[in-house]
Write a protein that holds these residues in place. Structure first.
Motif, PDB file in Angstrom:
ATOM      1  N   ALA A  18       9.338  30.760  30.153  1.00 59.24           N
ATOM      2  CA  ALA A  18      10.301  31.263  31.127  1.00 59.24           C
ATOM      3  C   ALA A  18       9.813  32.573  31.745  1.00 59.24           C
ATOM      4  O   ALA A  18       9.935  32.784  32.963  1.00 59.24           O
ATOM      5  CB  ALA A  18      11.664  31.464  30.467  1.00 59.24           C
ATOM      6  N   SER A  19       9.234  33.435  30.939  1.00 57.01           N
ATOM      7  CA  SER A  19       8.771  34.743  31.414  1.00 57.01           C
ATOM      8  C   SER A  19       7.660  34.617  32.444  1.00 57.01           C
ATOM      9  O   SER A  19       7.730  35.202  33.531  1.00 57.01           O
ATOM     10  CB  SER A  19       8.268  35.588  30.240  1.00 57.01           C
ATOM     11  N   VAL A  20       6.612  33.861  32.093  1.00 57.62           N
ATOM     12  CA  VAL A  20       5.478  33.761  33.011  1.00 57.62           C
ATOM     13  C   VAL A  20       5.874  32.994  34.269  1.00 57.62           C
ATOM     14  O   VAL A  20       5.399  33.306  35.372  1.00 57.62           O
ATOM     15  CB  VAL A  20       4.246  33.122  32.330  1.00 57.62           C
ATOM     16  N   THR A  21       6.770  32.013  34.123  1.00 60.10           N
ATOM     17  CA  THR A  21       7.201  31.240  35.287  1.00 60.10           C
ATOM     18  C   THR A  21       7.997  32.104  36.256  1.00 60.10           C
ATOM     19  O   THR A  21       7.759  32.081  37.474  1.00 60.10           O
ATOM     20  CB  THR A  21       8.043  30.022  34.856  1.00 60.10           C
ATOM     21  N   ALA A  22       8.937  32.876  35.739  1.00 58.57           N
ATOM     22  CA  ALA A  22       9.738  33.757  36.597  1.00 58.57           C
ATOM     23  C   ALA A  22       8.844  34.775  37.294  1.00 58.57           C
ATOM     24  O   ALA A  22       9.032  35.082  38.487  1.00 58.57           O
ATOM     25  CB  ALA A  22      10.816  34.453  35.776  1.00 58.57           C
ATOM     26  N   ALA A  23       7.865  35.296  36.580  1.00 59.95           N
ATOM     27  CA  ALA A  23       6.944  36.274  37.170  1.00 59.95           C
ATOM     28  C   ALA A  23       6.079  35.628  38.250  1.00 59.95           C
ATOM     29  O   ALA A  23       5.820  36.229  39.300  1.00 59.95           O
ATOM     30  CB  ALA A  23       6.069  36.889  36.079  1.00 59.95           C
ATOM     31  N   GLN A  24       5.645  34.391  38.017  1.00 60.12           N
ATOM     32  CA  GLN A  24       4.861  33.671  39.024  1.00 60.12           C
ATOM     33  C   GLN A  24       5.663  33.458  40.300  1.00 60.12           C
ATOM     34  O   GLN A  24       5.098  33.360  41.392  1.00 60.12           O
ATOM     35  CB  GLN A  24       4.415  32.316  38.464  1.00 60.12           C
ATOM     36  N   GLU A  25       6.975  33.393  40.146  1.00 58.98           N
ATOM     37  CA  GLU A  25       7.856  33.207  41.300  1.00 58.98           C
ATOM     38  C   GLU A  25       8.133  34.519  42.023  1.00 58.98           C
ATOM     39  O   GLU A  25       8.902  34.557  42.978  1.00 58.98           O
ATOM     40  CB  GLU A  25       9.182  32.579  40.854  1.00 58.98           C
ATOM     41  N   GLY A  26       7.528  35.592  41.550  1.00 61.51           N
ATOM     42  CA  GLY A  26       7.650  36.879  42.232  1.00 61.51           C
ATOM     43  C   GLY A  26       8.656  37.840  41.650  1.00 61.51           C
ATOM     44  O   GLY A  26       8.894  38.920  42.210  1.00 61.51           O
ATOM     45  N   SER A  27       9.245  37.510  40.516  1.00 62.58           N
ATOM     46  CA  SER A  27      10.249  38.381  39.914  1.00 62.58           C
ATOM     47  C   SER A  27       9.628  39.479  39.060  1.00 62.58           C
ATOM     48  O   SER A  27       8.560  39.302  38.464  1.00 62.58           O
ATOM     49  CB  SER A  27      11.205  37.565  39.034  1.00 62.58           C
ATOM     50  N   LYS A  28      10.325  40.614  39.016  1.00 59.82           N
ATOM     51  CA  LYS A  28      10.003  41.682  38.070  1.00 59.82           C
ATOM     52  C   LYS A  28      10.687  41.303  36.757  1.00 59.82           C
ATOM     53  O   LYS A  28      11.921  41.254  36.680  1.00 59.82           O
ATOM     54  CB  LYS A  28      10.526  43.022  38.579  1.00 59.82           C
ATOM     55  N   VAL A  29       9.886  41.003  35.723  1.00 62.70           N
ATOM     56  CA  VAL A  29      10.404  40.385  34.498  1.00 62.70           C
ATOM     57  C   VAL A  29      10.252  41.310  33.300  1.00 62.70           C
ATOM     58  O   VAL A  29       9.200  41.941  33.104  1.00 62.70           O
ATOM     59  CB  VAL A  29       9.679  39.052  34.206  1.00 62.70           C
ATOM     60  N   LEU A  30      11.290  41.352  32.498  1.00 63.20           N
ATOM     61  CA  LEU A  30      11.259  42.047  31.209  1.00 63.20           C
ATOM     62  C   LEU A  30      11.461  41.015  30.112  1.00 63.20           C
ATOM     63  O   LEU A  30      12.429  40.248  30.139  1.00 63.20           O
ATOM     64  CB  LEU A  30      12.366  43.107  31.125  1.00 63.20           C
ATOM     65  N   LEU A  31      10.571  40.995  29.133  1.00 65.00           N
ATOM     66  CA  LEU A  31      10.683  40.100  27.983  1.00 65.00           C
ATOM     67  C   LEU A  31      11.021  40.922  26.748  1.00 65.00           C
ATOM     68  O   LEU A  31      10.273  41.835  26.372  1.00 65.00           O
ATOM     69  CB  LEU A  31       9.360  39.350  27.765  1.00 65.00           C
ATOM     70  N   LEU A  32      12.141  40.626  26.125  1.00 59.99           N
ATOM     71  CA  LEU A  32      12.596  41.326  24.925  1.00 59.99           C
ATOM     72  C   LEU A  32      12.430  40.430  23.706  1.00 59.99           C
ATOM     73  O   LEU A  32      12.888  39.285  23.711  1.00 59.99           O
ATOM     74  CB  LEU A  32      14.068  41.730  25.071  1.00 59.99           C
ATOM     75  N   GLU A  33      11.787  40.945  22.669  1.00 60.00           N
ATOM     76  CA  GLU A  33      11.554  40.184  21.441  1.00 60.00           C
ATOM     77  C   GLU A  33      11.916  41.047  20.237  1.00 60.00           C
ATOM     78  O   GLU A  33      11.459  42.179  20.114  1.00 60.00           O
ATOM     79  CB  GLU A  33      10.088  39.749  21.369  1.00 60.00           C
ATOM     80  N   LYS A  34      12.728  40.494  19.344  1.00 59.97           N
ATOM     81  CA  LYS A  34      13.197  41.266  18.186  1.00 59.97           C
ATOM     82  C   LYS A  34      12.115  41.465  17.126  1.00 59.97           C
ATOM     83  O   LYS A  34      12.161  42.407  16.349  1.00 59.97           O
ATOM     84  CB  LYS A  34      14.428  40.605  17.571  1.00 59.97           C
ATOM     85  N   ASN A  35      11.112  40.551  17.085  1.00 58.41           N
ATOM     86  CA  ASN A  35      10.008  40.681  16.129  1.00 58.41           C
ATOM     87  C   ASN A  35       8.972  41.693  16.617  1.00 58.41           C
ATOM     88  O   ASN A  35       8.939  42.024  17.799  1.00 58.41           O
ATOM     89  CB  ASN A  35       9.330  39.323  15.933  1.00 58.41           C
ATOM     90  N   PRO A  36       8.109  42.130  15.716  1.00 57.01           N
ATOM     91  CA  PRO A  36       7.040  43.053  16.139  1.00 57.01           C
ATOM     92  C   PRO A  36       6.023  42.403  17.072  1.00 57.01           C
ATOM     93  O   PRO A  36       5.330  43.090  17.810  1.00 57.01           O
ATOM     94  CB  PRO A  36       6.373  43.461  14.815  1.00 57.01           C
ATOM     95  N   THR A  37       5.921  41.066  17.026  1.00 59.21           N
ATOM     96  CA  THR A  37       4.951  40.355  17.852  1.00 59.21           C
ATOM     97  C   THR A  37       5.610  39.133  18.497  1.00 59.21           C
ATOM     98  O   THR A  37       6.654  38.665  18.052  1.00 59.21           O
ATOM     99  CB  THR A  37       3.747  39.874  17.011  1.00 59.21           C
ATOM    100  N   LEU A  38       4.961  38.610  19.520  1.00 62.82           N
ATOM    101  CA  LEU A  38       5.463  37.434  20.220  1.00 62.82           C
ATOM    102  C   LEU A  38       5.050  36.148  19.504  1.00 62.82           C
ATOM    103  O   LEU A  38       4.066  36.132  18.769  1.00 62.82           O
ATOM    104  CB  LEU A  38       4.918  37.405  21.649  1.00 62.82           C
ATOM    105  N   GLY A  39       5.803  35.084  19.751  1.00 64.40           N
ATOM    106  CA  GLY A  39       5.401  33.741  19.334  1.00 64.40           C
ATOM    107  C   GLY A  39       5.274  33.513  17.847  1.00 64.40           C
ATOM    108  O   GLY A  39       4.452  32.708  17.409  1.00 64.40           O
ATOM    109  N   LYS A  40       6.109  34.176  17.052  1.00 65.77           N
ATOM    110  CA  LYS A  40       5.978  34.056  15.597  1.00 65.77           C
ATOM    111  C   LYS A  40       6.174  32.621  15.118  1.00 65.77           C
ATOM    112  O   LYS A  40       5.421  32.116  14.279  1.00 65.77           O
ATOM    113  CB  LYS A  40       6.977  34.985  14.911  1.00 65.77           C
ATOM    114  N   LYS A  41       7.182  31.944  15.667  1.00 69.05           N
ATOM    115  CA  LYS A  41       7.437  30.556  15.265  1.00 69.05           C
ATOM    116  C   LYS A  41       6.385  29.614  15.839  1.00 69.05           C
ATOM    117  O   LYS A  41       5.978  28.643  15.192  1.00 69.05           O
ATOM    118  CB  LYS A  41       8.834  30.125  15.700  1.00 69.05           C
TER     119      LYS A  41
END
Length: 425
Positions: A18-41
Motif C-alpha cells: 500500500a505504501s509504495v503504491t500510494a507513493a507511486q501515485e504521487g502521494s506524500k506517504v508516511l508508513l508507521l510500524e510498531k515494531n523496530p523493523t518492517l516486515g517482521k511477519k
C-alpha cells in the motif's frame, strides 16, 4: 503540524504494498510500524522463504480463498497475481515455481522480498517511522483526518490505510490494533477465529498417544456435517500429534471445522480419513482378492503394511478387533469388510483448534459489507481504507493469503492516493 497525503498504519505485507503504491501515485506517504523493523511477519512466511503468490488463474486463486474470496473479484480485475509477479521481476527478483503453482524467490529467502520493498520505499521517498504505535484515528465531521500516536502526537493526512494484520503470530505485532481503530468509526468486526491451524481431539487414541508423531502421506481428510455429508475434502499429508492432528490437509480443513461448530452449535465435529484415496472401493477389494490368491498365509498386518505405515496398520486392526498375526485366509467376510471400510472411512471427532495465536491466518475481521470491494474504502468514514488480514478474508496456505494481502494493499494504495489528490488542487 505534520501533514501527509496518505498514512499507512502497519509495515507488513499489505502495508508495504500500500505504501509504495500510494507513493507511486504521487502521494506524500508516511508508513508507521510498531515494531523496530518492517516486515517482521513477512520474514516468517513460506518457511522463511516467502511464497510471494501462486501462478494459477485468478478464478483458481479465489477458489483457494474459502473465506470470502469472491470479495476480491473487483480488486483482481485491476491488479492480480500476474501483476504481483511483474512487480518483483521488474525489480530484478527472479522467481521459481514449485508444487501446486507456488512461487518463491530463487534465493529461497524472504529477505529478498522485504529488501525489494525497502528499496522501493527509499526510491519513492516514503517516510518510515518504526517503533511507532497508533493510539487512535483522528476523526472530524465523520471523516478520518489522521492518527494520534501512542506518544500523543497528532499526524494529519487526507487518507489513512489500516494494514495492521489480524491476531495470528502476535509476536510479530499482529495484536488486533486495527480492529480497535475500525470500531472507532462503527465498523463491525466479525468473530475472530484461528484458521490454517492444527485441530484438537479428545479421542482416546489421541489422549493415549497411540499414533503420536505418525505421518500419513497423500491421504483424503474430510469434514462431515451432522448429516454425515462431507463439506470439504483435502488430499494432502497429515500427522497425528499429542493434542490432535496437524499437517497440510488438517490446516486446510480447520476453518471448515469452525464453520460447522458455529452453524450447527456443536463442539464435536466428525472427520473422515481415507488413507488410500487413489483406490476405489472396488479396486481395493480386487487388491485384497489378489492377496488371497498369491499369499493367503501371510499375516493381515504384513499385507496392510504395503498400503500404510505399520503403526497405522496395527491401529486399524485393533479398531477392527482382529489379531494382527492372523493370516489373510483366516479372516471371515465381515472382518474383511471391516478392514476395507476402515482404510477408506475411518471417522473420529475433533473439538476445536489451537488458539488463534497459533494459527497461520486469522479468520473473521472487518465486515466486508462495510468496505467498497473496488477501492478498499470504508463505507463508514471518508478517508479510511483497509487491506490485508484485517479484513474478513482468509485463504489456504500456498501463496493465497499473501496474494490477497498484496492485491488489497495495492488497491487501497491507489485509491487512498486518488482520494488524497482531491485535496491538493
Amino acid at each position: 503540524m505534520n501533514q501527509f497525503d496518505v498514512i499507512v498504519v502497519g509495515g507488513g505485507t499489505s502495508g508495504l504494498m500500500a505504501s509504495v503504491t500510494a507513493a507511486q501515485e504521487g502521494s506524500k506517504v508516511l508508513l508507521l510500524e510498531k515494531n523496530p523493523t518492517l516486515g517482521k511477519k513477512m520474514l516468517l512466511t513460506g518457511g522463511t522463504r516467502c511464497n510471494v503468490t501462486n501462478i494459477r488463474s485468478s478464478d483458481e486463486i479465489i477458489k483457494h480463498i474459502p473465506g470470502n474470496g469472491r470479495f476480491l473479484y473487483g480488486a483482481f480485475s485491476r491488479y492480480d497475481n500476474h501483476d504481483i509477479i511483474d512487480f518483483f521481476e521488474s525489480r530484478g527478483v527472479k522467481l521459481k515455481e514449485e508444487d501446486h503453482g507456488r512461487l518463491f524467490p530463487t534465493t529461497d529467502s524472504a529477505k529478498t522480498i522485504l529488501n525489494t520493498f525497502i528499496e522501493e520505499i527509499k526510491k519513492q521517498k516514503v517516510e518510515v517511522r518504526t517503533n511507532q504505535s497508533v493510539a487512535k484515528l483522528l476523526i472530524e465531521d465523520g471523516a478520518v483526518v489522521g492518527v494520534l500516536t501512542a506518544e500523543g502526537e497528532e499526524i494529519r493526512a487526507y487518507s489513512v490505510i489500516l494494514a495492521t494484520g489480524g491476531k495470528s503470530y502476535p509476536a510479530t505485532g499482529s495484536t488486533g490494533d486495527g480492529y480497535r481503530m475500525a470500531k472507532q468509526v462503527k465498523h463491525t468486526i466479525t468473530p475472530l477465529f484461528a484458521t490454517e491451524v492444527p485441530l484438537t481431539s479428545d479421542e482416546d487414541f489421541i489422549k493415549n498417544k497411540i499414533l503420536r508423531a505418525l505421518s500419513l502421506r497423500d491421504v483424503a481428510l474430510s469434514v462431515l456435517n451432522k448429516k454425515g455429508k462431507a463439506v470439504v475434502t483435502h488430499q494432502m499429508d497429515m500427522i497425528f500429534t499429542h493434542f490432535g492432528i496437524s499437517g497440510p490437509a488438517v490446516l486446510r480443513c480447520s476453518s471448515f471445522v469452525h464453520t460447522i461448530q458455529e452453524r450447527e452449535g456443536t463442539k464435536d465435529v466428525t472427520m473422515k480419513l481415507n488413507v488410500v484415496p487413489n483406490e476405489s472401493a472396488k479396486s481395493l477389494a480386487h487388491m485384497w482378492r489378489n492377496w488371497l490368491q498369491t499369499a493367503p498365509q501371510k499375516s493381515v498386518k504384513t499385507h496392510l503394511k504395503t498400503l500404510v505405515p505399520e503403526r497405522y496398520a496395527e491401529f486399524l486392526l485393533v479398531k477392527a478387533g482382529i489379531d494382527a498375526t492372523m493370516s489373510l485366509n483366516q479372516l471371515n467376510e465381515p472382518q474383511t469388510k471391516k478392514i476395507l471400510d476402515l482404510l477408506q472411512n475411518f471417522t473420529f471427532t475433533v473439538n476445536g483448534t489451537l488458539a488463534i495465536e497459533k494459527g497461520f491466518v486469522t479468520g473473521g475481521g472487518v465486515q466486508l459489507k462495510e468496505i467498497d470491494p473496488k477501492t478498499m474504502a470504508s463505507k463508514q468514514a471518508a478517508g479510511l481504507f483497509f487491506c490485508g488480514e484485517l479484513l474478513d478474508i482468509h485463504g489456504y496456505t500456498g501463496g493465497y493469503n499473501i496474494t490477497a494481502a498484496f492485491v488489497t494493499g495495492h488497491t487501497a494504495g491507489v485509491n487512498a492516493a486518488e482520494y488524497a489528490s482531491y485535496f491538493n488542487y
